[in-house]
Design an enzyme around this catalytic site. Sequence first.
Site, PDB file in Angstrom:
ATOM      1  N   SER A   1      -7.612   0.744   3.725  1.00  0.00           N
ATOM      2  CA  SER A   1      -6.488   0.507   4.651  1.00  0.00           C
ATOM      3  C   SER A   1      -5.106   0.802   4.076  1.00  0.00           C
ATOM      4  CB  SER A   1      -6.525  -0.926   5.162  1.00  0.00           C
ATOM      5  OG  SER A   1      -7.372  -1.007   6.281  1.00  0.00           O
TER       6      SER A   1
ATOM      7  N   LYS B   1      -2.754   3.270   5.684  1.00  0.00           N
ATOM      8  CA  LYS B   1      -1.785   2.932   6.734  1.00  0.00           C
ATOM      9  C   LYS B   1      -0.345   2.966   6.220  1.00  0.00           C
ATOM     10  CE  LYS B   1      -5.042   0.096   9.384  1.00  0.00           C
ATOM     11  NZ  LYS B   1      -6.133  -0.484   8.615  1.00  0.00           N
TER      12      LYS B   1
ATOM     13  N   LYS C   1       0.688  -3.797   1.064  1.00  0.00           N
ATOM     14  CA  LYS C   1      -0.516  -3.612   1.878  1.00  0.00           C
ATOM     15  C   LYS C   1      -1.783  -3.675   1.040  1.00  0.00           C
ATOM     16  CE  LYS C   1      -2.406  -2.284   5.834  1.00  0.00           C
ATOM     17  NZ  LYS C   1      -3.463  -3.207   5.434  1.00  0.00           N
TER      18      LYS C   1
ATOM     19  N   SER D   1      -3.441  -5.349   9.478  1.00  0.00           N
ATOM     20  CA  SER D   1      -4.197  -4.136   9.175  1.00  0.00           C
ATOM     21  C   SER D   1      -5.024  -3.645  10.366  1.00  0.00           C
ATOM     22  CB  SER D   1      -5.091  -4.356   7.953  1.00  0.00           C
ATOM     23  OG  SER D   1      -5.410  -3.120   7.361  1.00  0.00           O
TER      24      SER D   1
END
Length: 222
Positions: free
Chosen positions: A31, A34, A198, A91
């Site tokens: 993820s 992103k 993140k 997320s």
Amino acid sequence: EPPFKAFIVVEADGGRMIDGVNIREKRAPASITKLMVAYVVLEKLSTGGVKLTDKVTVSKEASHIGGSQVYLKEGEVFTLDELMKAMMVASGNDAAYAISEYVAGSKDEMIKLMNSQARAMGLADTEFHSVHGLPPGKGEKEDQTSCADLAVLARELLKHPKVLEWTSIQSDTFRDGKFTLTNTNKLLGRFSGADGLKTGYYSQTGFNIVVTAKRGEIRFIA
């Protein structure tokens, strides 16, 4: 056996490396992919190509993306700001997909933009094949990057103050308070000064994080 496969720590301002191991090893970021979607969006926001108040209508494709999600339904309408929060805090894979379709016109076009930004930043170890970082399906390739490249991406992202506004949120609501967004970054509130960015995870690649914190006047990225 160390508890990590690769890591890097840099100063955000100037990029001086403090420490690192296997910093150029190519790995799937899950993820963390992103972050590049966010970068493309933030660049478009800065040129006025899109606005955070823009209304985005969820497509059927976006509503069918699995994994971490905010359960978007086909035809639902959200502001770009709400979807950015859903992507950066919780997320949401479905949010990443809806954002990509809106901002770039299609998922494939967004992937092209992500890869051209990676080249412009000189990210030699990086190649994107998805907008959300889910494990590849049959015949698909895995997203690839390295710690060294992610440090550069994080430094570029931090030039946009909005990014920390989103990624420092520990909890927020979505869909008029009906759904709670909980930040996947568990260092927030537990590690002094941590305020972004993140995490990523799927079983084949393991746990990943790009995190930033301030110590005194100096901002670090790991």
